[in-house]
Design an enzyme around this catalytic site. Sequence first.
Site, PDB file in Angstrom:
ATOM      1  N   VAL A 122      12.640  22.984 -51.207  1.00 40.97           N
ATOM      2  CA  VAL A 122      13.652  23.968 -51.581  1.00 40.97           C
ATOM      3  C   VAL A 122      14.020  23.686 -53.036  1.00 40.97           C
ATOM      4  O   VAL A 122      14.163  22.529 -53.448  1.00 40.97           O
ATOM      5  CB  VAL A 122      14.906  23.871 -50.691  1.00 40.97           C
ATOM      6  CG1 VAL A 122      15.823  25.062 -50.937  1.00 40.97           C
ATOM      7  CG2 VAL A 122      14.518  23.812 -49.215  1.00 40.97           C
ATOM      8  N   GLU A 123      14.189  24.729 -53.828  1.00 45.15           N
ATOM      9  CA  GLU A 123      14.319  24.600 -55.280  1.00 45.15           C
ATOM     10  C   GLU A 123      15.296  23.522 -55.765  1.00 45.15           C
ATOM     11  O   GLU A 123      14.982  22.775 -56.688  1.00 45.15           O
ATOM     12  CB  GLU A 123      14.719  25.942 -55.905  1.00 45.15           C
ATOM     13  CG  GLU A 123      13.621  26.966 -55.937  1.00 45.15           C
ATOM     14  CD  GLU A 123      13.671  27.932 -54.793  1.00 45.15           C
ATOM     15  OE1 GLU A 123      13.753  29.146 -55.030  1.00 45.15           O
ATOM     16  OE2 GLU A 123      13.635  27.472 -53.619  1.00 45.15           O
ATOM     17  N   PRO A 124      16.508  23.408 -55.208  1.00 41.94           N
ATOM     18  CA  PRO A 124      17.440  22.435 -55.794  1.00 41.94           C
ATOM     19  C   PRO A 124      17.155  20.979 -55.473  1.00 41.94           C
ATOM     20  O   PRO A 124      17.813  20.102 -56.016  1.00 41.94           O
ATOM     21  CB  PRO A 124      18.796  22.857 -55.231  1.00 41.94           C
ATOM     22  CG  PRO A 124      18.503  23.615 -54.014  1.00 41.94           C
ATOM     23  CD  PRO A 124      17.180  24.282 -54.241  1.00 41.94           C
ATOM     24  N   GLY A 125      16.169  20.681 -54.570  1.00 39.22           N
ATOM     25  CA  GLY A 125      15.839  19.272 -54.394  1.00 39.22           C
ATOM     26  C   GLY A 125      15.358  18.787 -53.052  1.00 39.22           C
ATOM     27  O   GLY A 125      14.631  17.792 -52.987  1.00 39.22           O
TER      28      GLY A 125
END
Length: 554
Positions: A347-350
């Site tokens: 997932v993009e944020p981490g």
Amino acid sequence: MRNKVVDVREALSVVKDGDVVAISGFNLTTSPEYLILELFEMYKETGHPNNLFIISDTLPAVPDRGLDKVFAELYEDKNQNFIRGVLMPFIGWSPALMKMTLENRIEVYSYAIGTTSYWFREIASGRPGLITKVGLGTFLDPRIDGGASNEIAKEKKTCKVELMEINGEEWLLYTAPTPDVTFIRGTTADTDGNVSMEEEGFYGTVLNMAQAAKAQPNPGKTIVQVKYVARKDTIPTRNVIVPAPLIDYVVVAPDADKYHRVSGSYVTDPRLAGTVKTQKTKELESLLPTPDKIRDRIAAGRVLIETMKLVAQLKKPLFGNLGIGIPVFVSWLAGEFGYSDFLALTVEPGPVGGIALVGQDFGVAISPNAIIPMPDMFTNYEGGIIDFASLGFMEIDPKGNVNPSYSPVRVSGPGGFPVISAGSPRTFFAGGFTAGKGIDIDADNGKLIINSDGNILKFNEEIVKIVFSGPQAVKSGKQILYVTERAVFELTENGLRLKEVAPGVDIEKDIVGKMNFKPEIPEKVETMPEVLFYKDLAPLKEYLDGILKEGGIL
């Protein structure tokens, strides 16, 4: 060292008229909501600070909360001078900000999430901005919109994208004003200002944003919102994410439920923070959205076939990313078939692995295997370190350019899409062939049944906004497929080429007749696997098992 824990108004007094304020936040996760709302209350009471320019690594809001709550009030005030402009990679969770954008009320710029996240790291290092190929040939290119989302932004150019040439190749330089004050969020701070994030859903860009505020030649201030205060030197060293020298003020949120939620639906949850890992169960996997339309299941199934072929070829779990829309159903199907361990999804944020949540909770995952900072996650995308991505689409043109979310009445921002799609070595775009009202599509006995189509065509000669560049992908040697319930297209040097059609479909009537252009059509067009077109999932499962057995995986 002095005690940095202060009253919120004392901390916010450092924000002056005309300042550039950076605010962390991916939806509500890492969003310092208390600082945002208190700053707005100061403005309403005193008229100051005003004329602010706000920069975020994503958007610190969901509808009716955080920055959207502020914009909802500002929208009603035609004479507001609180905010003069924003740089926000995604504004889709703020209906009021989208309306202000369309009405040209403030400057609005939208770089990609990964680009903005990287940008904080670059200016913290004293560099002029971010140099990247991401955005070439898209609306981010200065030869098109340069990342400006409305006319006033195009005129003011507070944030700019410049075309450069390095060793004979085109690159883009992204610039924006550096922050005077930065608002970030953590879980605990000690009285010196060391910050930990043990209850947060991810780290986001908080460290780099704090560094950006402190960089020369004009170092500014950083304010952190936390839930708890610890005694000096009591936070374990390895838990400190932002060290004390980067923090000027610590403010404690008075009500976690009101101001400090780990995501839109959760106040706190150790499974989201990665401190407790639970086994995958049917109950947990039920949190994944399931397709209520057979056409969505067909497209997701076709993408799953492609990914399992890749598993068989590479003989390892795939490192990848699934976007919103039909791609999220790929994860659900993999769970249904017992293939979850073959996909290491991000997932993009981490977060890496686990069960990624959707909607207002998008960005966090239940029981992830790892959580890394957001700029580092986007390195996996931009550097082509991932094996694949599957992303949604709203429009596609003859050159294979993609618009995932823009319409004449909706300017949601690009989100993570430009970096993921530009960097991934293989991207499988997935969506319904048409949209709008009147869609009645079924499937049975190995054939697709089109009773009626939607009233909106998605394959158009011209699209509202280019967010993925087909020609750039061809130039970079990417493998690109466009998957729908009735056809699969591939990207070639000549643009869109029909690769497969669903059994029971007439190419001229059901495909070309529902497009605003004619794609390249080879003499022999393959047929999509018939196993996709049954009510029962068993034929698809048997087909996929065959692929994995042939590859020595099962």
